[in-house]
Design a protein around this motif. Structure first.
Motif, short mmCIF file in Angstrom:
data_model
loop_
_atom_site.label_atom_id
_atom_site.label_comp_id
_atom_site.label_asym_id
_atom_site.label_seq_id
_atom_site.Cartn_x
_atom_site.Cartn_y
_atom_site.Cartn_z
N THR A 166 0.82 -1.22 0.00
CA THR A 166 0.00 0.00 0.00
C THR A 166 0.84 1.26 0.00
OG1 THR A 166 -0.16 -0.03 2.41
CG2 THR A 166 -1.90 -1.17 1.18
N GLY A 167 2.16 1.11 -0.04
CA GLY A 167 3.03 2.27 -0.07
C GLY A 167 4.48 1.88 -0.21
N ALA A 168 5.32 2.85 -0.53
CA ALA A 168 6.75 2.62 -0.68
C ALA A 168 7.49 3.85 -0.15
CB ALA A 168 7.11 2.38 -2.15
N THR A 169 8.64 3.61 0.47
CA THR A 169 9.43 4.73 0.99
C THR A 169 10.90 4.35 0.99
OG1 THR A 169 9.61 6.33 2.80
CG2 THR A 169 9.33 4.03 3.42
N TRP A 170 11.75 5.36 0.82
CA TRP A 170 13.20 5.17 0.91
C TRP A 170 13.65 5.59 2.30
CZ3 TRP A 170 15.72 2.88 -3.10
CH2 TRP A 170 15.06 2.86 -4.34
N VAL A 171 14.50 4.79 2.92
CA VAL A 171 14.99 5.08 4.26
C VAL A 171 16.52 5.13 4.23
CG1 VAL A 171 13.00 4.07 5.42
CG2 VAL A 171 14.97 2.63 4.91
N THR A 172 17.07 6.05 5.04
CA THR A 172 18.52 6.23 5.04
C THR A 172 19.17 6.00 6.40
OG1 THR A 172 18.30 8.60 5.45
CG2 THR A 172 18.40 7.88 3.15
N GLY A 173 18.38 5.85 7.45
CA GLY A 173 18.96 5.67 8.77
C GLY A 173 17.89 5.48 9.82
N ASP A 174 18.31 5.57 11.07
CA ASP A 174 17.42 5.24 12.18
C ASP A 174 16.20 6.15 12.27
OD1 ASP A 174 18.76 2.99 13.15
OD2 ASP A 174 20.19 4.22 14.28
N ALA A 175 16.35 7.42 11.96
CA ALA A 175 15.20 8.32 12.04
C ALA A 175 14.10 7.87 11.09
CB ALA A 175 15.61 9.76 11.74
N ASP A 176 14.47 7.51 9.87
CA ASP A 176 13.49 7.02 8.90
C ASP A 176 12.90 5.69 9.35
OD1 ASP A 176 13.98 9.20 7.25
OD2 ASP A 176 15.48 8.13 6.06
N LEU A 177 13.73 4.82 9.89
CA LEU A 177 13.25 3.52 10.36
C LEU A 177 12.32 3.67 11.55
CD1 LEU A 177 16.63 1.63 9.96
CD2 LEU A 177 14.53 1.13 8.69
N THR A 186 14.28 -5.92 10.15
CA THR A 186 14.30 -5.01 9.01
C THR A 186 15.38 -3.95 9.19
OG1 THR A 186 11.93 -5.38 8.69
CG2 THR A 186 12.90 -3.45 7.61
N ARG A 187 15.52 -3.44 10.41
CA ARG A 187 16.57 -2.46 10.70
C ARG A 187 17.95 -3.04 10.41
NH1 ARG A 187 15.29 1.90 14.21
NH2 ARG A 187 13.06 1.98 14.66
N ARG A 188 18.16 -4.26 10.87
CA ARG A 188 19.46 -4.89 10.66
C ARG A 188 19.75 -5.03 9.16
NH1 ARG A 188 18.61 -10.02 12.72
NH2 ARG A 188 18.34 -10.87 10.63
N LEU A 189 18.76 -5.46 8.40
CA LEU A 189 18.94 -5.63 6.97
C LEU A 189 19.22 -4.31 6.27
CD1 LEU A 189 18.89 -7.30 4.38
CD2 LEU A 189 16.40 -7.02 4.35
N VAL A 190 18.49 -3.28 6.61
CA VAL A 190 18.70 -1.97 5.99
C VAL A 190 20.11 -1.47 6.27
CG1 VAL A 190 18.06 0.48 6.10
CG2 VAL A 190 16.29 -1.29 5.87
N HIS A 191 20.53 -1.52 7.52
CA HIS A 191 21.88 -1.07 7.86
C HIS A 191 22.94 -1.89 7.12
CE1 HIS A 191 20.94 2.00 10.76
NE2 HIS A 191 20.20 1.18 11.48
N ARG A 192 22.71 -3.19 7.03
CA ARG A 192 23.66 -4.06 6.34
C ARG A 192 23.72 -3.73 4.85
NH1 ARG A 192 28.24 -6.91 6.53
NH2 ARG A 192 28.04 -9.08 5.84
N GLY A 193 22.56 -3.58 4.24
CA GLY A 193 22.52 -3.27 2.81
C GLY A 193 23.19 -1.96 2.48
#
Length: 202
Positions: A166-177, A186-193
């Motif tokens: 139902t939506g999409a967003t780009w995240v760059t760090g903890d504030a976005d997460l 999900t946080r771990r994966l984003v930071h790793r990627g």
């Protein structure tokens, strides 16, 4: 600790081709994933599933089966998350492998279908692994053994998510997460990627 030899593939690389029913390849990809020591036990559990009597590539193998997903990263944009329609939470694209022993191919297929992005460049080896329970509103219950890859998108990538989200967003760090209430996995994966993309100069 030696530096990982990450390899960004072309979208049409033969290693991204489907490999139906190839349990050996799925096991090799799980074994090759570059993970922190804290995930050694998770890897052991997933390898045991790969070696077990049931077909881990078949979603009908319940409650445990393999899935594949991807953290999609674009330069200057960050990592892409989608709001799952059924679960109402923000996750990376991914899903059931439906008999494909090439978990990288399955992750690429799911990402393309769910984001509408073409020309994604997959990275080997896998960057994360997670085992999690999934309880759906209809009462069904699965345990997903999820191998996770990094896919590189262009900076001008335009997302056209399908009806699974139902939506999409780009995240760059903890504030976005924090803003999307992302879970720990999900946080771990984003930071790793994001970290691996930086290593690759993306």
């Amino acid at each position: 600790m030696t530096e990982t030899a990450w390899e960004a593939l072309a979208p049409d690389d033969p290693r991204v081709a489907p490999r139906p029913d190839d349990r050996d390849l799925a096991r090799q990809q799980v074994a090759a994933a570059v993970l922190p020591a804290a995930l050694d036990g998770v890897r052991d559990r997933v390898l045991a599933l790969c070696d077990g009597p049931d077909d881990p590539l078949d979603r009908r193998s319940l409650p445990d089966h393999l899935t594949a997903s991807a953290v999609v990263v674009a330069p200057g944009r960050g990592a892409l998350l989608l709001r799952h329609r059924k679960l109402g939470r923000w996750f990376q694209p991914g899903g059931h492998v439906d008999g494909d022993g090439n978990l990288l191919a399955a992750a690429c297929r799911e990402a393309a279908e769910e984001t509408g992005l073409a020309g994604l460049r997959p990275v080997l080896p896998a960057v994360d692994l997670d085992v999690h329970d999934v309880a759906y509103p209809d009462g069904s219950f699965h345990v997903h053994h999820d191998l996770r890859f990094l896919l590189l998108a262009r900076a001008d990538a335009v997302v056209a998510h399908n009806d699974e989200s139902t939506g999409a967003t780009w995240v760059t760090g903890d504030a976005d997460l924090d803003a999307v209430d992302a879970d720990a996995s999900t946080r771990r994966l984003v930071h790793r990627g994001l970290a691996v993309a930086r290593e690759l100069g993306e």
